[in-house]
Enzyme design. Structure first.
Site, short mmCIF file in Angstrom:
data_model
loop_
_atom_site.label_atom_id
_atom_site.label_comp_id
_atom_site.label_asym_id
_atom_site.label_seq_id
_atom_site.Cartn_x
_atom_site.Cartn_y
_atom_site.Cartn_z
N GLY A 16 29.10 57.17 -27.76
CA GLY A 16 30.44 56.90 -28.27
C GLY A 16 31.32 58.14 -28.32
O GLY A 16 32.50 58.08 -28.00
N THR A 17 30.75 59.26 -28.72
CA THR A 17 31.54 60.48 -28.84
C THR A 17 32.12 60.88 -27.48
O THR A 17 33.31 61.17 -27.36
CB THR A 17 30.65 61.61 -29.40
OG1 THR A 17 30.18 61.20 -30.69
CG2 THR A 17 31.41 62.92 -29.53
N ASN A 20 34.20 52.59 -39.00
CA ASN A 20 32.76 52.82 -39.20
C ASN A 20 32.39 52.99 -40.67
O ASN A 20 31.24 52.77 -41.04
CB ASN A 20 32.29 54.03 -38.40
CG ASN A 20 33.15 55.24 -38.59
OD1 ASN A 20 34.36 55.20 -38.38
ND2 ASN A 20 32.54 56.34 -39.01
N SER A 67 28.85 52.49 -27.89
CA SER A 67 27.67 53.36 -28.05
C SER A 67 26.42 52.48 -28.09
O SER A 67 26.40 51.45 -28.77
CB SER A 67 27.80 54.14 -29.35
OG SER A 67 26.58 54.79 -29.64
N CYS A 80 27.87 60.79 -40.12
CA CYS A 80 28.35 62.11 -39.70
C CYS A 80 28.94 62.91 -40.84
O CYS A 80 28.89 64.12 -40.83
CB CYS A 80 29.35 62.00 -38.57
SG CYS A 80 29.85 60.36 -38.23
N1 PLP Z 1 32.84 55.97 -33.00
C1 PLP Z 1 32.43 55.29 -34.07
C2 PLP Z 1 33.34 54.29 -34.72
C3 PLP Z 1 31.14 55.52 -34.59
O1 PLP Z 1 30.73 54.86 -35.68
C4 PLP Z 1 30.30 56.48 -33.96
C5 PLP Z 1 29.00 56.82 -34.52
O2 PLP Z 1 28.80 56.88 -35.69
C6 PLP Z 1 30.80 57.14 -32.81
C7 PLP Z 1 32.06 56.87 -32.37
C8 PLP Z 1 29.96 58.14 -32.09
O3 PLP Z 1 28.98 57.49 -31.32
P1 PLP Z 1 27.70 58.30 -30.80
O4 PLP Z 1 26.79 58.49 -31.96
O5 PLP Z 1 27.11 57.40 -29.75
O6 PLP Z 1 28.20 59.56 -30.20
#
Ligand code: PLP
Length: 375
Positions: A69-70, A147, A195, A320
């Site tokens: 996702g990042t 999230n 993700s 996070c």
């Molecule tokens: N975007 C949202 C809304 C998320 O909840 C997260 C992870 O917590 C991410 C992005 C990041 O995803 P990844 O852990 O696959 O990098």
């Protein structure tokens, strides 16, 4: 153990694990190799791409695999750099740091970044976005579901007004996949992030959907994999797992959402019985799996630790920001007072939870809050 932290990472779906295994064992070949095992690995990428495309209502060639996702969020936001003459990006104050920090980097590179505040229910209203769009705006990025508090954003409305005004629209759907149907044939979305590890896949894989004709810039250059948009040898096992996971989670989305919604409502009902407590975020416009509660005169970090000792896994705000002792930017944007902010926990459900789990977890939370308050 009662696991109520599925928004941080969900259990690996057995079908996803089975799809990954061959590429971690007998077929370790590089999908760019022309020999038979290489072609088999490449065929697994094709299959996963087709599964992702079918789940999201896209063309297979509109799916780009990433490390998660990042990376997908970063790739989408930095693509605003390729839209000539436009140096403004609009986002919300409650985005994941993967979007917010990418926007902060654009700001350092001379972009005007507008962060729209949500209303008190955690909804980013489309009229606030409409008012911020002007002829300098390259892109709008507003998440599908938050999230921390699980609130569903009006992405159909925001996407429609972006389209009207000739502005690209990205949405981070990391927390929404599997909770609500997402059909790119119907939604006016140009880019969408997913993700794998939130939906039963393996950590370290994800995708960015890019509607045909939308500008996308590579973040990582090299051997030209993913049609030159994302170089680097593909994580074949995790991508195969992502394909299987997204196919499975979207196949019976209605039944799944109904089951989880029932458990979520039960949990909310029980937690509301705890004195001096509040649900954060809209009660109705939220994904089925999210419960975010604040307890007055409680230290949320200490509550998470005492729940862990009792076998209940939850987070404070999100994985996070948890552990960093920082106040949630999402709850701050909602206007919560310090007393509520510091006593917040996020409980996120999956299909694997049972009514027995929920009732037991609620009792344990009641016991731990009472103990902390009396101590
Ligand atoms: N975007 C949202 C809304 C998320 O909840 C997260 C992870 O917590 C991410 C992005 C990041 O995803 P990844 O852990 O696959 O990098």
């Amino acid at each position: 153990m009662i696991y109520l932290d599925n928004a941080s990472s969900a259990p690996v779906n057995p079908k996803a694990l089975a799809a990954a295994m061959p590429f971690l064992t007998e077929n370790f070949a590089n999908p760019s190799s022309v020999h038979t095992p290489g072609r088999a690995a490449s065929a697994a990428l094709d299959k996963a791409r087709e599964q992702c495309a079918a789940a999201l209502g896209t063309l297979p060639e509109e799916i780009f695999f990433t490390s998660g996702g990042t990376e997908s969020d970063n790739m989408a936001v930095f693509s605003a750099l390729g839209i000539n003459g436009r140096r403004k990006i609009i986002t919300s104050a409650i985005e994941h740091p993967a979007v917010l920090n990418a926007c902060a980097e654009l700001s350092r590179r001379g972009f005007d970044v507008v962060r729209i505040m949500p209303d008190g229910d955690g909804i980013v209203r489309s009229e606030y976005v409409a008012a911020a769009i002007d002829d300098k705006t390259a892109m709008v990025s507003v998440m599908t579901a938050n999230n921390e508090i699980g609130t569903l954003q009006p992405i159909a409305e925001i996407g429609a007004l972006c389209r009207e005004r000739g502005v690209y629209f990205h949405t981070d759907a990391v927390q929404a996949v599997g909770s609500i149907p997402l059909d790119m044939r119907k939604l006016p979305v140009d880019m969408l992030s997913v993700s794998a590890h939130k939906i039963g896949g393996i950590k370290g894989a994800g995708l960015l959907y890019v509607r045909k004709g939308s500008p996308v810039l590579p973040l990582i250059v090299g051997g030209g994999q993913e049609r030159g948009i994302r170089s680097g040898t593909e994580n074949v096992a995790a991508i195969a797992a992502l394909g299987a996971a997204i196919a499975d989670i979207t196949a019976d989305i209605t039944r799944r959402a109904e089951k989880i919604t029932r458990l979520r409502n039960l949990l909310i009902e029980r937690l509301e019985m705890i004195p001096n407590s509040r649900l954060n975020g809209s009660r109705t416009l939220r994904i089925c799996s999210n419960v975010n509660f604040s307890f007055g005169n409680i230290d949320g970090e200490a509550l998470v630790m005492s729940l862990d000792l009792m076998g209940v896994c939850v987070s404070t705000a999100s994985a996070c920001s948890a552990g960093k002792q920082r106040r949630s930017h999402v709850l701050t944007a909602l206007g919560l007072s310090e007393n509520w902010l510091d006593g917040t926990v996020r409980l996120t459900l999956s299909e694997n939870n049972t009514e027995k789990d929920i009732l037991a977890a609620a009792d344990i939370i009641a016991e731990c809050t009472a103990r902390q308050r009396s101590g």
